[in-house]
Design a protein around this motif. Structure first.
Motif, mmCIF file in Angstrom:
data_model
loop_
_atom_site.group_PDB
_atom_site.id
_atom_site.type_symbol
_atom_site.label_atom_id
_atom_site.label_comp_id
_atom_site.label_asym_id
_atom_site.label_seq_id
_atom_site.Cartn_x
_atom_site.Cartn_y
_atom_site.Cartn_z
ATOM 1 N N ILE A 1 34.368 41.115 48.872
ATOM 2 C CA ILE A 1 34.897 41.610 50.153
ATOM 3 C C ILE A 1 35.229 40.448 51.078
ATOM 4 C CG2 ILE A 1 34.286 42.904 52.227
ATOM 5 C CD1 ILE A 1 32.636 44.759 50.434
ATOM 6 N N THR A 2 34.355 39.440 51.113
ATOM 7 C CA THR A 2 34.606 38.275 51.961
ATOM 8 C C THR A 2 35.857 37.535 51.532
ATOM 9 O OG1 THR A 2 32.209 38.048 52.306
ATOM 10 C CG2 THR A 2 33.591 36.173 52.888
ATOM 11 N N LEU A 3 36.039 37.366 50.224
ATOM 12 C CA LEU A 3 37.234 36.672 49.724
ATOM 13 C C LEU A 3 38.509 37.438 50.080
ATOM 14 C CD1 LEU A 3 36.003 35.496 46.196
ATOM 15 C CD2 LEU A 3 36.563 34.045 48.159
ATOM 16 N N VAL A 4 38.479 38.742 49.904
ATOM 17 C CA VAL A 4 39.671 39.548 50.192
ATOM 18 C C VAL A 4 40.014 39.500 51.678
ATOM 19 C CG1 VAL A 4 40.583 41.898 50.229
ATOM 20 C CG2 VAL A 4 39.362 41.063 48.214
ATOM 21 N N LEU A 5 39.007 39.699 52.547
ATOM 22 C CA LEU A 5 39.267 39.688 53.984
ATOM 23 C C LEU A 5 39.697 38.308 54.467
ATOM 24 C CD1 LEU A 5 36.365 41.925 55.368
ATOM 25 C CD2 LEU A 5 38.765 42.533 55.047
ATOM 26 N N ALA B 1 37.602 37.577 65.511
ATOM 27 C CA ALA B 1 36.434 36.835 65.047
ATOM 28 C C ALA B 1 35.163 37.670 65.173
ATOM 29 C CB ALA B 1 36.292 35.537 65.842
ATOM 30 N N SER B 2 35.025 38.385 66.284
ATOM 31 C CA SER B 2 33.829 39.208 66.482
ATOM 32 C C SER B 2 33.783 40.365 65.487
ATOM 33 C CB SER B 2 33.807 39.752 67.913
ATOM 34 O OG SER B 2 33.821 38.698 68.849
ATOM 35 N N MET B 3 34.928 41.009 65.264
ATOM 36 C CA MET B 3 34.958 42.125 64.313
ATOM 37 C C MET B 3 34.666 41.645 62.892
ATOM 38 S SD MET B 3 38.292 44.239 65.687
ATOM 39 C CE MET B 3 38.280 45.270 64.229
ATOM 40 N N PHE B 4 35.275 40.549 62.485
ATOM 41 C CA PHE B 4 35.066 40.027 61.137
ATOM 42 C C PHE B 4 33.599 39.637 60.935
ATOM 43 C CE2 PHE B 4 34.913 36.595 58.027
ATOM 44 C CZ PHE B 4 35.666 37.120 56.981
ATOM 45 N N LEU C 1 42.316 36.361 73.598
ATOM 46 C CA LEU C 1 41.693 37.684 73.490
ATOM 47 C C LEU C 1 41.765 38.206 72.059
ATOM 48 C CD1 LEU C 1 40.463 40.246 74.733
ATOM 49 C CD2 LEU C 1 42.790 40.977 75.289
ATOM 50 N N VAL C 2 42.918 38.047 71.416
ATOM 51 C CA VAL C 2 43.068 38.508 70.034
ATOM 52 C C VAL C 2 42.147 37.731 69.110
ATOM 53 C CG1 VAL C 2 44.686 38.672 68.097
ATOM 54 C CG2 VAL C 2 45.425 39.308 70.394
ATOM 55 N N THR C 3 42.046 36.423 69.311
ATOM 56 C CA THR C 3 41.199 35.600 68.451
ATOM 57 C C THR C 3 39.737 35.990 68.584
ATOM 58 O OG1 THR C 3 42.771 33.786 68.722
ATOM 59 C CG2 THR C 3 40.607 33.235 67.841
ATOM 60 N N TRP C 4 39.276 36.143 69.827
ATOM 61 C CA TRP C 4 37.887 36.542 70.048
ATOM 62 C C TRP C 4 37.604 37.899 69.409
ATOM 63 C CZ3 TRP C 4 33.514 34.379 71.891
ATOM 64 C CH2 TRP C 4 33.613 33.161 72.551
ATOM 65 N N THR C 5 38.536 38.829 69.563
ATOM 66 C CA THR C 5 38.322 40.170 69.018
ATOM 67 C C THR C 5 38.259 40.145 67.499
ATOM 68 O OG1 THR C 5 39.494 41.110 70.922
ATOM 69 C CG2 THR C 5 39.201 42.521 68.991
#
Length: 480
Positions: free
Chosen positions: A67-71, A116-119, A110-114
């Motif tokens: 899953i980590t590799l795919v994402l 990164a936090s979601m991932f 804002l997009v980067t923070w979002t």
């Protein structure tokens, strides 16, 4: 984002402290709401084992890796191919140029923070039950090995960072297996061994590739705040000393013990004023240096008389500070904060929590005695004797006077010159490396004094008193 956006042009120290404040606040909120017990009891990944090349592999780990590799691959392609991904890279290179191209650094941030936090949150939800690290005390510290992998990728490649982090995990697992199964491995080098590897990787990477690691490309900088040098007037010293003595005299029991503890901890704050306020070098390891001195005092207190034992313990903390400060010869700012955070975690797990150095019940520290005068903290039915408090007050006053004199001297002026511009300071003949290491040593010595005094007041060493998050709290409070 609410905190980081208005601080984009703030000095690195302010941004580091803001991040520390967010971390401590969220950690405390989670602890108050859910306590320290893991709340995610279900295991979202398939369970079982599968045999490969004669080795049994856990199925949930294989799913997690896949899953980590795919994402990660999907994110890497998105950054290189999509308009927003290219805009994020442009803002990271140069915010002003990105603004001329009608790109908004605030939106990209804002997009980067979002993302990164979601991932990160998604991966930790999957990995938490499998690794047993789902707690507010341990999960934030995963940032140290993660940063090691990111630094190996020079903060610019998702694929290289992923491969570096996986390789680092393999090395940690192999070292853990060897240390637990090989008889020749020394017993003292088993505890916290896995945290030593990321620290070494971070130090070596930053020392070798420090100038090649990119930083955010904002062109506007807020100058550091002005420094007010103390005058060290005798009347002021006497007034504050009498105020401290009066605070000890009018209190008793736990209240006086609180005053004594506050006086001791003020030396850690003083060490941060010297290192961070005067020299501009960020350190997140001051509590760890105090812990090193506490351990040393518990080992030498029976064989070395007071006050030599106190000075020797603080000197050993200064040695540790110099070793941690060596990377400061090449790096500074947030990168140095990363090194000191990794050093604090390494000292916490490899030294302070090492059962071979500190027993589970704590190492007892003998009471200080000077020329036959009992300076112990407890006695005659009191848990905080006045003579011990006076001793702590004297040490604190002398330390503050010495530091104030240093700040007003030529050494203080060279520190301020380095704080303002290292290249300009070197151009006028200042030996920047020597001054940096000397201030790291002095700062760690002060933190070591605090750790030794805390050890005397407790009577035995407690590793919980010198944890990583305690050090972060010291930095946040001292900054305010």
């Amino acid at each position: 984002v609410t905190v980081s956006r208005p601080m984009r042009t703030a000095p690195p120290l302010a941004r580091v402290v803001a991040a520390v404040g967010i971390l401590l606040t969220l950690q405390a909120a989670v602890g108050l709401k859910y306590d320290t017990d893991p709340r995610l009891r279900s295991v979202p990944l398939p369970q079982g084992t599968v045999e490969f090349a004669g080795v049994n592999l856990a199925v949930d780990r294989l799913w997690l890796i896949g899953i980590t590799l795919v994402l990660s691959t999907a994110l890497a392609v998105w950054f290189k191919r999509s308009r927003m991904g290219l805009a994020i890279q442009a803002s990271a290179e140069n915010e002003r140029a990105a603004g001329f191209a009608r790109l908004s650094p605030s939106v990209t941030g804002l997009v980067t923070w979002t993302l990164a936090s979601m991932f990160t949150g998604f991966i930790l939800v999957l990995a938490g039950p499998a690794t047993g690290t789902l707690s507010p005390q341990t999960m934030p510290l995963l940032v140290v090995p993660a940063l090691a992998g990111a630094l190996l990728a020079r903060m610019s490649s998702l694929s290289i960072g992923l491969l570096a982090a996986m390789a680092l995990g393999v090395v940690q697992s192999e070292l853990l297996y060897v240390s637990n199964n090989m008889e020749w491995w020394p017993a003292w080098a088993k505890q916290g061994l896995t945290n030593v590897v990321p620290f070494v990787v971070i130090v070596v990477t930053l020392f070798v590739l420090g100038r090649a690691i990119p930083t955010r490309g904002d062109d506007v900088r807020t100058p550091l705040p002005a420094v007010r040098l103390p005058q060290n007037k005798p009347s002021t010293i006497v007034i504050w000393s009498l105020a401290g003595f009066l605070g000890l005299l009018v209190t008793s029991g736990t209240y006086r013990f609180g005053v004594i503890t506050s006086l001791s901890v003020s030396l850690i704050a003083l060490s941060l004023v010297l290192l961070t306020g005067m020299l501009g070098q960020i350190s997140l390891a001051q509590a760890a240096f105090a812990g090193v001195a506490g351990i040393a005092l518990s080992k030498i207190g029976d064989s070395v008389p007071f006050p030599l034992s106190l000075l020797l313990a603080a000197t050993l903390a200064a040695v540790a500070g110099v070793l941690v400060g060596i990377p400061a010869l090449r790096i500074r700012g947030a990168q140095l904060a990363v090194v000191t955070l990794a050093a604090a975690l390494t000292l916490q797990d490899f030294v302070i929590n090492n059962a071979q150095l500190v027993s589970a019940t704590g190492n007892f520290i003998p009471d200080p005695v000077l020329f036959g005068w009992d300076l112990s903290v407890r006695g005659s039915g009191s848990i905080a004797r006045l003579p011990f408090g006076v001793m702590v007050l004297v040490i604190v006053v002398v330390s503050f006077v010495c530091v104030a004199n240093m700040m007003r001297s030529g050494t203080g002026r060279t520190m301020l010159a380095i704080r303002s511009n290292e290249r300009a300071a070197a151009a006028v003949g200042i030996n920047v490396p020597r001054v940096k290491l000397a201030v790291f040593a002095a700062s760690s010595f002060l933190a070591g004094l605090a750790g030794a005094l805390i050890g005397y007041s407790r009577g035995q060493l407690s590793a919980d008193s010198f944890g990583v998050f305690i050090g972060l709290s010291f930095l946040a409070v001292t900054y305010l």
